[in-house]
Scaffold this motif. Structure first.
Motif, PDB file in Angstrom:
ATOM      1  N   GLU A   1       0.837  -1.210   0.000  1.00  0.00           N
ATOM      2  CA  GLU A   1       0.000   0.000   0.000  1.00  0.00           C
ATOM      3  C   GLU A   1       0.865   1.251   0.000  1.00  0.00           C
TER       4      GLU A   1
ATOM      5  N   LEU B   1       1.431   4.136  -2.887  1.00  0.00           N
ATOM      6  CA  LEU B   1       1.322   5.567  -2.596  1.00  0.00           C
ATOM      7  C   LEU B   1       2.521   6.325  -3.160  1.00  0.00           C
TER       8      LEU B   1
ATOM      9  N   LEU C   1       2.371   6.552  -7.030  1.00  0.00           N
ATOM     10  CA  LEU C   1       1.395   7.527  -7.522  1.00  0.00           C
ATOM     11  C   LEU C   1       1.864   8.947  -7.230  1.00  0.00           C
TER      12      LEU C   1
ATOM     13  N   LEU D   1      -2.083  13.291   5.865  1.00  0.00           N
ATOM     14  CA  LEU D   1      -2.404  12.142   5.011  1.00  0.00           C
ATOM     15  C   LEU D   1      -3.911  11.909   4.933  1.00  0.00           C
TER      16      LEU D   1
ATOM     17  N   LEU E   1      -5.761  15.007   3.262  1.00  0.00           N
ATOM     18  CA  LEU E   1      -5.448  15.127   1.842  1.00  0.00           C
ATOM     19  C   LEU E   1      -6.135  14.020   1.044  1.00  0.00           C
ATOM     20  N   GLY E   2      -6.127  12.802   1.603  1.00  0.00           N
ATOM     21  CA  GLY E   2      -6.842  11.705   0.950  1.00  0.00           C
ATOM     22  C   GLY E   2      -8.321  12.016   0.806  1.00  0.00           C
TER      23      GLY E   2
ATOM     24  N   MET F   1      -8.888  14.724  -1.821  1.00  0.00           N
ATOM     25  CA  MET F   1      -8.782  14.183  -3.181  1.00  0.00           C
ATOM     26  C   MET F   1     -10.039  13.411  -3.541  1.00  0.00           C
ATOM     27  N   GLY F   2     -10.528  12.618  -2.597  1.00  0.00           N
ATOM     28  CA  GLY F   2     -11.748  11.869  -2.854  1.00  0.00           C
ATOM     29  C   GLY F   2     -12.916  12.798  -3.141  1.00  0.00           C
TER      30      GLY F   2
ATOM     31  N   TYR G   1     -12.464  14.427  -6.459  1.00  0.00           N
ATOM     32  CA  TYR G   1     -12.754  13.439  -7.506  1.00  0.00           C
ATOM     33  C   TYR G   1     -14.261  13.326  -7.733  1.00  0.00           C
TER      34      TYR G   1
ATOM     35  N   LEU H   1      -3.791  16.885 -11.439  1.00  0.00           N
ATOM     36  CA  LEU H   1      -4.555  15.792 -10.846  1.00  0.00           C
ATOM     37  C   LEU H   1      -5.987  15.801 -11.375  1.00  0.00           C
TER      38      LEU H   1
ATOM     39  N   LYS I   1      -8.058  12.922 -13.818  1.00  0.00           N
ATOM     40  CA  LYS I   1      -8.970  12.553 -12.738  1.00  0.00           C
ATOM     41  C   LYS I   1      -8.982  11.037 -12.498  1.00  0.00           C
ATOM     42  N   ASP I   2      -9.199  10.292 -13.562  1.00  0.00           N
ATOM     43  CA  ASP I   2      -9.378   8.852 -13.376  1.00  0.00           C
ATOM     44  C   ASP I   2      -8.068   8.099 -13.270  1.00  0.00           C
ATOM     45  N   GLN I   3      -7.006   8.628 -13.906  1.00  0.00           N
ATOM     46  CA  GLN I   3      -5.718   7.940 -13.820  1.00  0.00           C
ATOM     47  C   GLN I   3      -4.956   8.289 -12.546  1.00  0.00           C
ATOM     48  N   LEU I   4      -5.171   9.507 -11.994  1.00  0.00           N
ATOM     49  CA  LEU I   4      -4.314   9.949 -10.909  1.00  0.00           C
ATOM     50  C   LEU I   4      -5.084  10.418  -9.672  1.00  0.00           C
ATOM     51  N   LEU I   5      -6.011  11.363  -9.841  1.00  0.00           N
ATOM     52  CA  LEU I   5      -6.678  11.940  -8.669  1.00  0.00           C
ATOM     53  C   LEU I   5      -7.424  10.876  -7.862  1.00  0.00           C
TER      54      LEU I   5
ATOM     55  N   PRO J   1      -7.154   7.381  -8.004  1.00  0.00           N
ATOM     56  CA  PRO J   1      -6.268   6.372  -7.405  1.00  0.00           C
ATOM     57  C   PRO J   1      -5.410   6.912  -6.274  1.00  0.00           C
ATOM     58  N   LEU J   2      -4.911   8.161  -6.410  1.00  0.00           N
ATOM     59  CA  LEU J   2      -4.054   8.715  -5.363  1.00  0.00           C
ATOM     60  C   LEU J   2      -4.861   8.959  -4.090  1.00  0.00           C
ATOM     61  N   GLY J   3      -6.089   9.461  -4.256  1.00  0.00           N
ATOM     62  CA  GLY J   3      -6.953   9.654  -3.088  1.00  0.00           C
ATOM     63  C   GLY J   3      -7.218   8.332  -2.380  1.00  0.00           C
TER      64      GLY J   3
ATOM     65  N   ALA K   1      -5.335   5.604  -2.554  1.00  0.00           N
ATOM     66  CA  ALA K   1      -4.082   5.100  -1.980  1.00  0.00           C
ATOM     67  C   ALA K   1      -3.790   5.796  -0.656  1.00  0.00           C
ATOM     68  N   MET K   2      -4.091   7.103  -0.583  1.00  0.00           N
ATOM     69  CA  MET K   2      -3.876   7.824   0.665  1.00  0.00           C
ATOM     70  C   MET K   2      -4.831   7.330   1.746  1.00  0.00           C
ATOM     71  N   GLY K   3      -6.080   7.101   1.349  1.00  0.00           N
ATOM     72  CA  GLY K   3      -7.046   6.588   2.323  1.00  0.00           C
ATOM     73  C   GLY K   3      -6.622   5.227   2.846  1.00  0.00           C
TER      74      GLY K   3
END
Lengths: 201, 201
Positions: free
Chosen positions: A9, A13, A16, A43, A46-47, A50-51, A54, B35, B39-43, B45-47, B49-51
């Protein structure tokens, strides 16, 4: 890394984060460790941010700005002079001009420049949307604020031609010496433009 | 920005991105736009991954490494020589040494260096954990790989003293000329260390 030293995981991170502009593979690792150390302050929030971005982000159907509402904050701002439209290549240019804080106008984001070599034609840019906005009436001035590159100037010419018969004033940004710039480091094109457009003191 | 030009969710994303090491306020805006465009390739997935990292990340109770399992990937790796412990200040140092890929050993992360002026004493670092690991037996060598700073060397001396009676070999990293380094740019301390530790060709 040669061998795995942390969980998948966290590796994901880092991978990415390395794709974020301004971060490379090395700074992505540093950023990931910093985020993990500031787990609750950075962390997690920010997560979540981003969500949320998105889920909510959309492109303004009127001007092309990025926002969470459509029409966007700029297009729905009554305190702006919506009869003046500043035409920019990219959302980042819109944000940059707003930081200057000089104009209180509306915007139109083209989404790039004409570039036949790259296969970018008028239909690939948001030019029709601009013409529709002007055709609807109520627009007094179009300020073309594209980059001073060959592609930018080609695009400016094309837009000027398309708007010529619609009875709207068309202006462009002044060329000249950047504030704080040293003449010795400027190219001849900029210097001759600055000389030709000289103003009385 | 003087006036709002985008939604509060995006403003918040930019504010949080600006706190990531390597990004400032300006590059945070650029990163946010990138980002959003990806949106779909990075924002997304990164969100995610952070979660996921936020939910799963933990500090190894044995060595102090950051991982999603405890004990961590390094501590549970049977192919490593768990009788050699490399002592580092920070997780980033562990990862850096692993990138060199020379040693196949275990690690111990102190979490900083002794610094009386900043109020960091032995109890604030993970030194007791190291002594416990050595006291349990089965450890042949401790390699002290702290930074070559005053605080790092003070910490190295302290740890050496504490481990002196436990019958374990204690070593430190060699001082010398960095590979690819130019003598003209090196300080006197490094040069004299490199001269004293000269080796036959």
């Amino acid at each position: 890394m040669a061998k795995r030293v942390t969980g998948p995981e966290i590796e994901k991170l880092i991978q990415l984060l390395a794709k974020v502009p301004g971060l490379g593979p090395r700074s992505a690792r540093r950023a990931a460790l910093h985020l993990i150390k500031k787990k609750d302050q950075l962390l997690g929030p920010l997560g979540s941010a981003m969500g949320e971005a998105y889920d909510k982000v959309k492109v303004c159907s009127r001007c092309g700005n990025v926002d969470t509402i459509d029409p966007c904050t700029v297009c729905t701002d009554d305190r702006r002079d919506q009869s003046v439209i500043i035409v920019v290549e990219d959302v980042s240019d819109l944000w940059a001009l707003e930081r200057a804080g000089v104009m209180n106008a509306a915007y139109h984001v083209l989404g790039g420049t004409l570039s036949p070599l790259d296969g970018v034609g008028p239909d690939d840019l948001n030019i029709k949307g601009l013409i529709d906005r002007v055709s609807e009436g109520g627009i007094k001035e179009i300020i073309i604020a594209v980059n001073a590159t060959v592609e930018g100037q080609t695009t400016a010419h094309y837009i000027t031609d398309r708007l010529a018969d619609l009875g709207v004033a068309i202006t462009r940004l002044a060329h000249g010496v950047p504030v704080g710039g040293e003449l010795d480091y400027l190219d001849e094109g900029t210097l001759s433009a600055a000389l030709r457009a000289r103003t009385a003191i």
